[in-house]
Design an enzyme around this catalytic site. Structure first.
Site, short mmCIF file in Angstrom:
data_model
loop_
_atom_site.label_atom_id
_atom_site.label_comp_id
_atom_site.label_asym_id
_atom_site.label_seq_id
_atom_site.Cartn_x
_atom_site.Cartn_y
_atom_site.Cartn_z
N HIS A 25 0.83 -1.20 0.00
CA HIS A 25 0.00 0.00 0.00
C HIS A 25 0.87 1.26 0.00
CE1 HIS A 25 -4.02 -1.70 1.71
NE2 HIS A 25 -3.44 -2.57 0.90
N THR A 100 -15.44 -6.31 -15.85
CA THR A 100 -16.48 -6.52 -16.86
C THR A 100 -17.27 -5.22 -16.98
OG1 THR A 100 -18.27 -7.22 -15.38
CG2 THR A 100 -16.71 -8.93 -16.08
N TYR A 145 -8.14 -8.35 10.62
CA TYR A 145 -7.57 -8.47 9.29
C TYR A 145 -6.07 -8.17 9.38
CZ TYR A 145 -8.08 -8.34 4.15
OH TYR A 145 -8.03 -8.61 2.81
N LYS A 187 -8.11 -13.13 9.93
CA LYS A 187 -7.78 -13.35 8.52
C LYS A 187 -6.38 -12.82 8.26
CE LYS A 187 -9.04 -11.85 3.84
NZ LYS A 187 -10.13 -11.38 2.97
N LYS A 189 -3.73 -11.75 5.26
CA LYS A 189 -3.47 -11.47 3.85
C LYS A 189 -2.13 -12.09 3.49
CE LYS A 189 -5.40 -9.03 1.31
NZ LYS A 189 -6.47 -9.40 0.34
N ASP A 217 -5.64 -15.61 2.77
CA ASP A 217 -5.99 -15.07 1.46
C ASP A 217 -4.72 -14.64 0.72
OD1 ASP A 217 -6.98 -13.76 -0.75
OD2 ASP A 217 -7.65 -11.98 0.35
N PRO A 218 -4.20 -15.50 -0.19
CA PRO A 218 -3.00 -15.12 -0.95
C PRO A 218 -3.30 -14.38 -2.25
CG PRO A 218 -3.54 -17.40 -1.39
CD PRO A 218 -4.58 -16.91 -0.40
N ASN A 219 -4.55 -13.99 -2.47
CA ASN A 219 -4.90 -13.22 -3.68
C ASN A 219 -4.41 -13.88 -4.97
OD1 ASN A 219 -4.83 -10.29 -1.78
ND2 ASN A 219 -6.60 -10.87 -3.00
N GLU A 242 -9.03 -18.54 0.89
CA GLU A 242 -9.59 -17.55 -0.02
C GLU A 242 -8.69 -17.32 -1.23
OE1 GLU A 242 -10.70 -12.77 0.04
OE2 GLU A 242 -10.69 -13.90 1.92
N ASN A 265 -13.27 -13.32 -3.64
CA ASN A 265 -13.76 -12.02 -4.05
C ASN A 265 -13.06 -11.61 -5.35
OD1 ASN A 265 -11.27 -11.23 -2.22
ND2 ASN A 265 -11.65 -9.47 -3.55
N HIS A 316 -16.32 -8.86 1.79
CA HIS A 316 -14.99 -8.37 1.44
C HIS A 316 -14.81 -6.92 1.88
CE1 HIS A 316 -12.50 -6.22 -1.71
NE2 HIS A 316 -11.64 -7.12 -1.28
N SER A 317 -13.55 -6.53 2.05
CA SER A 317 -13.24 -5.16 2.45
C SER A 317 -12.03 -4.67 1.69
CB SER A 317 -12.96 -5.10 3.96
OG SER A 317 -12.31 -3.91 4.33
N ASN A 318 -11.99 -3.37 1.46
CA ASN A 318 -10.78 -2.71 1.01
C ASN A 318 -10.63 -1.47 1.88
OD1 ASN A 318 -8.52 -2.08 -0.70
ND2 ASN A 318 -9.57 -3.14 -2.35
N HIS A 345 -11.18 -3.05 7.00
CA HIS A 345 -9.89 -2.38 7.16
C HIS A 345 -9.95 -1.27 8.21
CE1 HIS A 345 -8.84 -4.43 3.46
NE2 HIS A 345 -7.66 -3.85 3.40
N ARG A 399 -4.56 3.93 -7.16
CA ARG A 399 -3.85 2.95 -6.34
C ARG A 399 -2.95 2.10 -7.23
NH1 ARG A 399 -6.33 -1.66 -2.23
NH2 ARG A 399 -4.44 -2.94 -2.17
#
Length: 419
Positions: A25, A100, A145, A187, A189, A217-219, A242, A265, A316-318, A345, A399
């Protein structure tokens, strides 16, 4: 009740150096605050992403809504479709999955829908949760998180959270958040270090917090084979895994070979993805996010559909502020199918907000549903002005975790799968 005016205000607030599969970030997180003003003097609040491309679409849509009735949900949606146009599809933010055209429209529409629900609630003297069917829970539980993170942004002093670059650092981070907010699930990340190191981190968290459900969650940073290896290594440890691998097909290859459900997500982010994901058995948990699922009403419809097919729900969150937290809380409080603690977050914002204090708080890891009319939160105009000034001065307009990371580590790659 007609829309007389719409104010769109970009804001920036400090963000810690949180590591993820895309990089790290930047020092400033961006959001956009929407105020819908009616001819009867009521104002509704919405919040969305702050990236420049998205901000431009929100501003274009705002102009197209003047004169529409706040109760005419379909007409407002049609106006947003027209403002976005037929050819635009690329509108992404961070790690929220494939782009999309429908997702782009829904992302632009969402803050206006939330603001109109806020107005409707104020007009009726009822909280938004009542407009969504009424409360099934009085407070919405959220998870701690956790992120691998640097002690501070390079060249700046250490921040109040400190470093977390190994299992011991993550355990300490969890103790801090659980001690302050009372979270009852955790959780992590992932996608930052080789999977064996992240397995060690999860096992350290399990030892330190034996009663807390854990997620990783390894994205989508892992291959199918690696995802299966990690899933099996954490048998009996994870509540769910996730987005271990990229895409519906890869997730479907992993799902029957690991002992825990797969959540997403990233691979299912719009209704058109659901038929394929359901047919292939790719996911067991969907993380709703009203910011890109088209608002609160559409998210509640998606929740009903998922329940029909046995897909469980979380949220989900950002990086977000209090308007979003309020909207998330109202939605989750009215959605029986959300049975896993939601992501947020909020602790990482360290008290920074654009809503007046008092309406939102954490009690034993949960946010009590605001009981005031509408969203139950009010705008702090002084804070909004400060954050808008920060936006104007900070220099960040979109970002970009990857480029920021590469400014310190030129060899860094965000390719997927990475392991």
């Amino acid at each position: 009740m007609l829309i007389r005016d719409v104010h769109v205000t970009p804001v920036a607030f400090r963000d810690p150096p949180l590591l993820n599969a895309a990089g790290v970030h930047e020092p400033w997180a961006l959001r956009t605050i929407v105020e819908v003003v009616t001819d009867e003097g009521l104002t509704g609040l919405g919040e969305t992403y702050g990236d420049l491309d998205h901000l431009g679409k929100v501003r274009d849509a705002a102009r197209s809504l003047i004169g529409l009735d706040v109760y005419h949900h379909n007409a407002i949606y049609a106006a947003v479709i027209a403002s976005v146009g037929a050819d635009v599809v690329v509108d992404r933010h961070g790690l929220t999955g494939a782009a999309t055209h429908e997702k782009t429209v829904d992302r632009v529409f969402s803050p206006f829908e939330v603001a109109c629900l806020d107005i409707k609630g104020k007009a009726a003297g009822r909280p938004v949760v009542d407009l969504l069917g009424g409360k099934v829970r009085d407070a919405v539980p959220y998870s701690a998180y956790l992120f691998y993170k640097w002690a501070g942004h390079p060249g700046e002093p250490e921040d109040s959270f400190g470093a977390a670059l190994d299992p011991a650092g993550l355990v300490e981070q969890a103790r801090m958040f659980i001690g302050k907010y009372g979270f009852r699930s955790i959780k992590l990340k992932g996608g930052v270090y080789p999977p064996v190191e992240e397995i060690e981190a999860i096992l350290a968290l399990r030892e330190a917090f034996p009663e807390h459900p854990l997620r990783l969650d390894p994205n989508a940073a892992w291959s199918v084979d690696t995802s299966i290896e990690v899933g099996r290594a954490l048998d009996g440890v994870l509540e769910y895994l996730e987005d271990p691998a990229p895409g519906i097909e890869n997730m479907a290859s992993v799902a029957p070979l690991v002992p825990m459900p797969l959540a997403t997500n990233m691979c299912v982010v719009t209704p058109e993805h659901l038929p394929t994901a359901i047919q292939q058995g790719a996911i067991g948990v969907l993380l709703l996010d009203h910011h890109y699922w088209g608002g609160l009403l559409k998210s509640s419809h998606i929740a009903t559909l998922c329940s029909t097919f046995g897909i469980e729900l979380s949220m989900h969150s950002n990086s977000h502020l209090g308007i979003s937290l309020a909207a998330m809380t109202h939605l989750a409080a009215a959605t029986p199918a959300i049975t896993h603690d939601c992501d947020t977050h909020t602790p990482w914002q360290d008290g920074q907000d654009v809503v007046a204090p008092g309406a939102l708080r954490f009690v034993d890891g949960a946010v009590p549903v605001p009981d005031g009319p509408g969203l139950g939160v009010e705008l702090d105009r002084d804070a909004l002005a400060v954050m808008n000034e920060q936006y104007e001065k900070c220099g960040v307009r979109s970002r970009d975790d990857t480029t920021y990371m590469q400014s310190f580590d030129p060899s860094f790659s965000a390719r997927r799968p990475r392991w």
